[in-house]
Design an enzyme around this catalytic site. Structure first.
Site, PDB file in Angstrom:
ATOM      1  N   CYS A 161      27.838  37.779  45.192  1.00 55.98           N
ATOM      2  CA  CYS A 161      27.602  37.236  43.852  1.00 55.98           C
ATOM      3  C   CYS A 161      26.106  37.306  43.565  1.00 55.98           C
ATOM      4  O   CYS A 161      25.289  37.152  44.477  1.00 55.98           O
ATOM      5  CB  CYS A 161      28.090  35.785  43.793  1.00 55.98           C
ATOM      6  SG  CYS A 161      27.935  35.015  42.172  1.00 55.98           S
ATOM      7  N   GLU A 216      30.532  43.263  46.198  1.00 56.31           N
ATOM      8  CA  GLU A 216      31.927  42.843  46.064  1.00 56.31           C
ATOM      9  C   GLU A 216      32.394  43.041  44.625  1.00 56.31           C
ATOM     10  O   GLU A 216      31.640  42.815  43.687  1.00 56.31           O
ATOM     11  CB  GLU A 216      32.048  41.369  46.467  1.00 56.31           C
ATOM     12  CG  GLU A 216      33.451  40.818  46.470  1.00 56.31           C
ATOM     13  CD  GLU A 216      33.475  39.374  46.940  1.00 56.31           C
ATOM     14  OE1 GLU A 216      33.975  38.519  46.190  1.00 56.31           O
ATOM     15  OE2 GLU A 216      32.985  39.110  48.057  1.00 56.31           O
TER      16      GLU A 216
END
Length: 211
Positions: free
Chosen positions: A157, A191
């Site tokens: 993130c 991700e």
């Protein structure tokens, strides 16, 4: 997407309008504003309570280990504030500084629509980017990554807080994430899915890297 439950936050000298819902405890919902300590990220409802907390608080940086320091580029988000002296990055372990990392995730969710990590922070490391001046280290953004990623992700993130966007900090965080991966002998990618801002930041990073 749930409707946002906090209208704005007070973080250091900044009043920041929020973008999305964040799962703060329900008694903090539907607040016009939330007061957040820029050093510990603890959050309070009332200015008086926050002022008392700030007066007693001695922390002047995130917890964890400072792993990076470089002279700041001389940019200030508010014209009346002096520019920072340095940019610093702190590595914070989710299993060692759990409350800080949980508060960081709650703060980040106010500006990230699809973020799902809030409380299970133990498997993650958090890299907190700060502007440092005589007062301390002021958070401007961060990225997180799994300690052991089965998919080889170098970054889970990423967020740069709204007052500090368009200063190159997102690309700096990405470059640090890849440099850490190189030092660990790993290759990988972020991700998926990326947030819209995250996608734009990565596209800009690679456009510069490949030129």
């Amino acid at each position: 997407t749930l409707p946002k439950n906090v209208n704005r936050i007070i973080l250091g000298p900044f009043e920041i309008s929020t973008w999305y819902f964040s799962p703060y405890p329900e008694d903090f919902w539907h607040r016009r504003e939330l007061f957040i300590c820029e050093y510990t990220l603890k959050y309070m409802k009332k200015q008086k309570v926050f002022a008392q907390y700030a007066a007693a608080n001695t922390a002047r940086s995130p917890p964890g280990e400072e792993i990076y320091r470089v002279p700041a580029p001389g940019l200030s988000a508010i014209a009346s504030l002096p520019p920072p002296e340095d940019l610093t990055v702190f590595e914070v372990d989710g299993s060692e500084d759990k409350v800080y990392c949980q508060c960081l995730c709650l703060l980040a969710k106010l500006f990230l629509d699809h973020k799902t990590l809030y409380y299970d922070v133990d498997p993650f490391l958090f890299y907190v980017l700060c502007e440092r001046d005589a007062e301390g280290h002021h958070i401007v953004g961060y990225f997180s990554k799994e300690k052991h990623s089965a998919d080889g992700n170098v970054l889970a993130c990423i967020l740069v807080l709204p007052p500090h966007q368009r200063k190159g900090y997102g690309k700096l965080l990405i470059s640090i994430a890849y440099e850490l991966a190189v030092r660990e002998g790993k290759t990988g990618s972020p991700e998926k899915p990326l947030s819209d801002l995250g996608k734009l930041t990565f596209q800009s990073f690679w456009a510069l890297a490949l030129l």
